[in-house]
Design a protein around this motif. Structure first.
Motif, short mmCIF file in Angstrom:
data_model
loop_
_atom_site.label_atom_id
_atom_site.label_comp_id
_atom_site.label_asym_id
_atom_site.label_seq_id
_atom_site.Cartn_x
_atom_site.Cartn_y
_atom_site.Cartn_z
N LYS A 173 0.83 -1.19 0.00
CA LYS A 173 0.00 0.00 0.00
C LYS A 173 0.88 1.26 0.00
CE LYS A 173 -3.52 -0.72 2.74
NZ LYS A 173 -4.08 -0.71 4.11
N ASP A 174 1.89 1.25 0.86
CA ASP A 174 2.80 2.40 0.92
C ASP A 174 3.49 2.61 -0.42
OD1 ASP A 174 2.07 2.80 3.48
OD2 ASP A 174 3.83 1.82 4.38
N TYR A 177 1.17 4.35 -2.81
CA TYR A 177 1.14 5.80 -2.57
C TYR A 177 2.39 6.46 -3.11
CZ TYR A 177 -2.73 5.12 0.71
OH TYR A 177 -3.94 4.82 1.27
N ARG A 178 3.54 5.84 -2.86
CA ARG A 178 4.80 6.43 -3.26
C ARG A 178 4.88 6.55 -4.78
NH1 ARG A 178 9.88 5.58 -4.57
NH2 ARG A 178 9.38 3.43 -5.08
N ILE A 199 -7.73 3.93 -0.40
CA ILE A 199 -6.61 4.21 -1.30
C ILE A 199 -6.96 5.13 -2.45
CG2 ILE A 199 -4.93 3.14 -2.84
CD1 ILE A 199 -5.13 0.63 -1.14
#
Lengths: 314, 423
Positions: A173-174, A177-178, A199
């Protein structure tokens, strides 16, 4: 922001059904876009057209301002299908190299990028391991790395969290986003609504081959809101029986769920409550969850379709 | 095309680097040679030396005659026991393995079937040794009675007229050698088509069951994926054969160096004679051609089947059965073609694309253009090339649909529908 992908009246009919029946969509660069729909709604077929696996029967796909060219543009797309896997007998490093080269990277470029990604995910020591010796979670991480290794502009993830434990889910998930923050566009296909809500910026809901909803997550919620409010009170609220500007949906000890009648404003409701000498702790609107909206929109459509598609995916 | 090359490289390297490939390449020739020698050894050692008692009423088989023959040939021992009765011999008296009771005989007629009584059953090689010895004695009896001396005997055994087929158009063709080479070439082709063809099928199935197929087709066209696999595995087969040919050449040269040693010299001589009898470069060229073209033809069929089946290996077997039957039918046609290399089965078999790799390879050693006219060879090659191109193309259509389909049992009828369908 520029539009990275625009679908114009896409159609794909199979013998037994209209898998994608006139869908138009537009996705902005850098967005995290949720493509939602029940099983067999046509999501996979739609994605397969965007990734160049299928040709549409009708309609156009415009990718970065030009007509989509499956042979050359696939290098800018990273696709993690729902039915995914790796060569079991191949070593992790060779596998990543192979898939990166198929995306058009040179051997040297691929090796460099694998180095960076493996370091980021703490996978440096895996290089000579065979894929069959990896745990399921490790395999999924490797699968994700091979999907985004070639710095695609458009990343399509079909049920990316299925089979992942919470730790690895958060890791991925991170990364999503990145990657979006760095300018990549992400299409996220799923039927798990809570993830989408968390998300995605934008969503489109597909059912029976047609798009039935499209917009930002907050916009969609606004559109389907039912004027529901939660009022927290100091102790049980004693409401007099006189005419109220709202209906009480549910009342517990110190919580009051109310639905405003048509044409009534929040302030009117609040004033009424204040006039009743009720001590108010908080006053909050309850927006419908995407799950509720999803079920409301999809409910009542024949379930048989999902079986039909399972059997005859093409 | 660049991506196809990457796929070819992976298919080739992962297979060639496998231990099983190296082992198979090294061990198969060893096993083959071992099998040939082993079978000879077993046959040699399975023959037993029988000790047979003889009760002679004819007077021709005297103790001295038998003794003389026992000295010349020890593969069986005959002992005259006229002092014993059959009843005694039935009781295994004297420790013999069996007995013969020779009745009074007329030297002009001999005997049709003289029973050899034994206490156990013996193989034909064992009883043949007894028969040979009895007949050697009997020939002497007959020769003596006819007053044929040793000189005349030699003339009788040696003077004969042999017939040898000679093709007037093609001087090199020699049917015995051709038959041997034809069989070996045809069977090798059969082996390649079946073994490597099914490797293509297994490879495609692996991609499907590992669920990597969709990942790959999002980077390359399904057709490139299939072609890369077929070419890669074809290259593996080619490598294995080149290695085996290298082994043979090394063995040949080593044997030639050590030519003075018995056995080896004979082998080298045989090989040299063989090279002068058949057109080796042409056979090698044709073998390479039919190997590649035939492989492409069958591998694309096997690839199509592999893409259509699910995990189940039995499903794969039943779906690939018709293909396997084509190969086996070709072997049957090959046998008929070797019996009559210019007959209708031979000609048709070497023109039809499914059988031509095997049948034509078995016919070519008989000689071009003697047995196989040039037009037949060229037509066969042209038909095979066109067919394999068509087959790869059709298989690609099946492959494209099949590789992404899970959970449904596919029939040949459905696969044909995928070919006809638009897009």
């Amino acid at each position: 922001m520029a539009t990275i992908l625009s679908l114009q009246h896409l159609k794909k009919y199979f013998e037994s059904q209209k898998a994608v029946d006139d869908i138009s969509l537009s996705i902005e660069e850098g967005q995290i876009f949720g493509l939602l729909g029940p099983n067999g709604a046509g999501k996979t077929t739609l994605i397969r057209m965007i990734t160049g696996i299928f040709y549409p029967d009708q309609g156009d796909i415009i990718f970065r301002g030009k007509k989509f060219d499956p042979v050359n543009d696939v290098g800018q797309i990273g696709y993690m299908p729902e039915e995914r896997g790796l060569y079991k007998k191949m070593k992790v490093g060779e596998q990543a190299l192979y898939l990166a080269q198929l995306k058009g990277l040179s051997h040297r470029e691929a090796k460099e990028k694998i180095g960076v990604w493996f370091e980021r995910f703490g996978m440096e020591s895996w290089w000579n391991k065979k894929v069959e010796d990896l745990s399921k979670g490790m395999g999924q991480k490797l699968q994700f790395v091979t999907t985004v290794l070639h710095d695609p502009r458009l990343i399509i993830l079909d049920e990316p969290f299925s089979g992942l434990d919470p730790v690895n889910s958060n890791l991925i998930k991170d990364e999503i986003y990145r990657l979006a923050a760095n300018g990549a566009t992400i299409i996220f296909s799923t039927h798990r609504m809570e993830q989408v809500e968390e998300i995605c910026h934008h969503i489109a809901l597909v059912n029976r081959g047609k798009k039935i909803l499209d917009g930002t997550v907050s916009g969609v919620k606004e559109q389907f809101k039912e004027n529901l409010f939660l009022v927290e009170t100091e102790g049980p609220a004693a409401l007099s029986a006189i005419e109220r500007p709202f209906t009480v949906v549910e009342q517990t000890n110190s919580k009051l769920y109310i639905q405003l009648a048509e044409g009534q404003s929040r302030n009117q409701a609040l004033r009424f409550l204040l006039d009743q000498q009720i001590g108010i702790v908080s006053f909050k609107e309850i927006l419908p969850s995407l799950n509720d909206i999803f079920i409301k929109l999809v409910e009542g459509t024949p379930v048989s379709r999902s079986f039909e598609t399972k059997k005859d995916l093409l | 095309m660049n991506k196809t090359w990457i796929i070819i490289k992976r298919e080739y390297l992962t297979r060639v680097q496998k231990k099983t490939f190296i082992l198979a390449t090294l061990l198969l020739p060893v096993l083959y040679v071992g099998l040939i020698f082993g079978m000879g050894f077993i046959a040699e050692n399975s023959r037993e030396t029988l000790s047979i008692a003889v009760i002679d009423s004819s007077g021709y088989f005297s103790a001295s005659v038998l003794e003389k023959q026992n000295r010349l040939d020890s593969s069986s021992i005959l002992t005259l026991v006229n002092n014993k009765s059959q009843a005694q011999l039935n009781e295994k008296e004297g420790g013999y393995e069996g007995y013969l009771i020779i009745p009074a005989l007329d030297w002009k007629s001999g005997l049709d079937s003289l029973p050899l009584h034994t206490y156990k059953s013996y193989g034909s090689a064992t009883t043949a040794a007894v028969e040979a010895k009895i007949n050697r004695i009997w020939s002497e009896v007959v020769n003596d009675s006819l007053q044929i001396d040793l000189g005349k005997q030699l003339i009788l055994t040696q003077s004969r007229i042999g017939i040898k087929a000679k093709n007037v158009i093609d001087e090199k063709s020699d049917s015995d050698t051709a038959e041997g080479i034809g069989y070996v070439a045809g069977l090798l082709m059969y082996f390649i088509l079946l073994v490597y063809g099914s490797q293509v099928m297994m490879g495609v199935m692996e991609e499907k069951t590992n669920r990597i197929a969709e990942v790959i087709v999002s980077s390359v066209r399904p057709f490139q994926m299939m072609l890369g696999k077929i070419i890669g595995i074809g290259a593996v087969a080619l490598t294995q054969f080149l290695l085996w040919i290298a082994f043979i050449l090394v063995a040949y040269n080593v044997a030639k160096e050590a030519g003075t040693q018995m056995g080896a010299a004979e082998m080298v001589g045989n090989m040299q004679r063989l090279f002068t009898k058949v057109d080796v470069p042409l056979i090698l060229f044709c073998f390479g051609f039919y190997f590649l073209a035939g492989f492409f033809f069958y591998a694309s069929l096997y690839g199509a089947v592999g893409s259509a089946v699910n995990e189940d290996i039995r499903e794969a077997q039943s779906l690939s059965f018709p293909i396997t039957m084509l190969v086996i039918l070709s072997i049957a046609m090959m046998t008929a073609s070797i019996a009559n290399p210019s007959g209708p089965i031979a000609v048709w078999g070497s023109l039809l694309p499914f059988s031509s790799p095997i049948v034509m390879m078995a016919r070519i050693p008989y000689g071009v253009p003697g047995t196989v006219p040039w037009w037949q060879l060229l037509a066969s090659m042209a038909i095979l090339v066109l067919s394999f191109i068509a087959m790869v193309w059709l298989a690609g259509k099946i492959y494209r649909t099949g590789i992404l389909m899970y959970g449904k049992k596919i029939t040949w009828g459905e696969m044909l529908k995928w070919i006809v369908r638009k897009n």
